[in-house]
Design an enzyme around this catalytic site. Structure first.
Site, PDB file in Angstrom:
ATOM      1  N   GLU A 140      -6.793  -0.102  -5.633  1.00  0.00           N
ATOM      2  CA  GLU A 140      -7.763   0.684  -4.743  1.00  0.00           C
ATOM      3  C   GLU A 140      -7.266   2.080  -4.928  1.00  0.00           C
ATOM      4  O   GLU A 140      -6.052   2.635  -5.185  1.00  0.00           O
ATOM      5  CB  GLU A 140      -7.630   0.344  -3.171  1.00  0.00           C
ATOM      6  CG  GLU A 140      -7.864  -1.154  -3.018  1.00  0.00           C
ATOM      7  CD  GLU A 140      -6.651  -2.012  -2.834  1.00  0.00           C
ATOM      8  OE1 GLU A 140      -6.725  -3.225  -3.306  1.00  0.00           O
ATOM      9  OE2 GLU A 140      -5.632  -1.571  -2.821  1.00  0.00           O
ATOM     10  N   HIS A 180       0.743  -1.087  -0.058  1.00  0.00           N
ATOM     11  CA  HIS A 180       0.020  -0.035   0.162  1.00  0.00           C
ATOM     12  C   HIS A 180       0.999   1.244  -0.004  1.00  0.00           C
ATOM     13  O   HIS A 180       1.924   1.244   0.617  1.00  0.00           O
ATOM     14  CB  HIS A 180      -0.836   0.082   1.233  1.00  0.00           C
ATOM     15  CG  HIS A 180      -1.999  -0.872   1.330  1.00  0.00           C
ATOM     16  ND1 HIS A 180      -3.274  -0.605   0.773  1.00  0.00           N
ATOM     17  CD2 HIS A 180      -2.127  -2.172   1.400  1.00  0.00           C
ATOM     18  CE1 HIS A 180      -4.072  -1.346   0.828  1.00  0.00           C
ATOM     19  NE2 HIS A 180      -3.514  -2.371   1.225  1.00  0.00           N
TER      20      HIS A 180
END
Length: 392
Positions: free
Chosen positions: A169, A100
């Site tokens: 995302e 991430h």
């Protein structure tokens, strides 16, 4: 099925034949004949090929394994490296890392660089598989850079690296580059990026003029051992079919696997692959403790039930946290987690996942004391799970 057309022509028979004949659809079964099944099969005389972290012996990735999740969202990189070492010593077979730019929720508090963590863990461990669940190779990472990075990791730790990929995302991709197209484009980009990565891994000159990427390059240090490429899918049947069609295996959650297993298998069969020879990794949240411990963990992972229903389209971790707090009672988050200090509860939960057809159960605990969870599993759960799997 519409999903079979995803990727702007990448599913036509000519292209599939090219991929297979070039050896780019790396079957996990190719590893099985040369690699022993578990750490207990390792010879005491084995020595690394190079460096402390080089492989001595590792399990074939399509055989049953228990993994441990190293959550970059919740812990800093130095601590994750220590936890990875402890998890291998406890008997876990695989270490998965989240990849991430930002955490899902602001209160998780961390977000280190996954590839750096993987390299540091590889140097300090000897046998565990290591890989991301998952890297998005389409926006903040160019697929050519992903191919180069994981080739280098595989040379450092041969036979121990896998690559998990997904469509991303907004909290990572939009936050990094400002772009966040609709799902059909994101999925098509993932398929095209996967093709580029596999082409580059051959070591041949690649001249790729695609819909989304133009690459004209070669890897001068390609992998010398196969790198299994697992594709993530959650919630939707199109994504599950795509993962079977274009991945060497699957990364998903228990509920999606239960509901959509047939779609994955159909995608694999339509691509000429045997789904029984493909690894399936499911991420299982657990709590070694009571309901109060579960509530504390769920506060940090409150987004989970809606992660791939709506929250993946939100750029700001604080906004995700606010939405999750408003939308989801805590009990909804942890209602299906195994929660107990009784080893039987955890053994049963893992065996149920293996019985469902999963080959890798990746244990994820949101508890602050990760070492306690690792030690509990190492002493009381893993030996019994491995015994039952061997007896099956």
């Amino acid at each position: 099925m519409k999903s079979s057309k995803t990727g702007s022509g990448l599913t036509d028979p000519t292209r599939r034949t090219l991929l297979k004949s070039a050896g780019m659809l790396v079957g996990a079964s190719a590893l099985a004949s040369t690699i022993p099944a578990r750490a207990s099969d390792m010879s005491s005389e084995s020595t690394p090929k190079s460096g402390r972290g080089a492989a001595t012996a590792t399990p074939p990735i399509h055989k049953p394994m228990v993994g441990f999740m190293l959550a970059h969202e919740q812990f800093p990189v130095p601590e994750l490296v220590q936890l990875g070492v402890a998890a291998e010593q406890a008997g876990f077979d695989l270490l998965a890392t989240s990849d991430h730019l930002q955490p899902w929720q602001a209160n998780e508090g961390h977000s280190g660089q996954a590839w750096v963590t993987m390299s540091a863990i590889g140097e300090r461990t000897r046998r565990v598989w290591i890989g991301p669940t998952v890297t998005c190779p389409t926006f903040r990472y160019n697929p050519a850079v992903v191919a180069e990075a994981f080739s280098s990791l595989s040379l450092l730790y041969p036979g121990r690296i896998f690559l998990g990929v997904g469509s991303g995302e907004a909290l990572n991709e939009q936050a990094a580059i400002g772009s966040w197209p609709k799902w059909p484009e994101r999925s098509a980009r993932l398929v095209e990026a996967t093709e580029i990565i596999r082409k580059l891994w051959t070591g041949d000159q690649v001249a790729h003029d695609g819909k989304y990427y133009n690459v004209n390059a070669k890897l001068y240090d390609p992998p010398t051992t196969p790198i299994p490429l697992l594709m993530a899918a959650n919630v939707g049947p199109k994504a599950m079919y795509r993962s079977g069609q274009f991945g060497d295996g699957l990364i998903t959650d228990p509920e999606s696997w239960k509901k959509l297993q047939a779609e994955f298998e159909k995608g694999a069969k339509d691509a000429g692959k045997d789904p029984k020879q493909m690894p399936v990794l499911v991420e299982l949240f657990v709590v070694v403790g009571d309901e109060n411990d579960a509530k504390t963990s769920a506060e940090l992972w409150r987004f989970l039930p809606n992660a791939f229903k709506s929250y993946f389209n939100i750029r700001d971790p604080q906004a995700i946290q606010n939405r999750a707090t408003a939308d989801l009672p805590l009990q909804k988050v942890y209602e299906k987690w195994p929660i107990s200090k009784d080893p039987d509860v955890h053994v049963k939960a893992l065996i149920e996942q293996f019985n469902s057809g999963a080959t890798i159960v990746n244990v994820h605990s949101g508890q602050a004391d990760q070492k306690q969870v690792i030690e509990f599993y190492g002493k009381h759960v893993l030996p019994r799970v491995h015994q039952q799997l061997n007896e099956a």
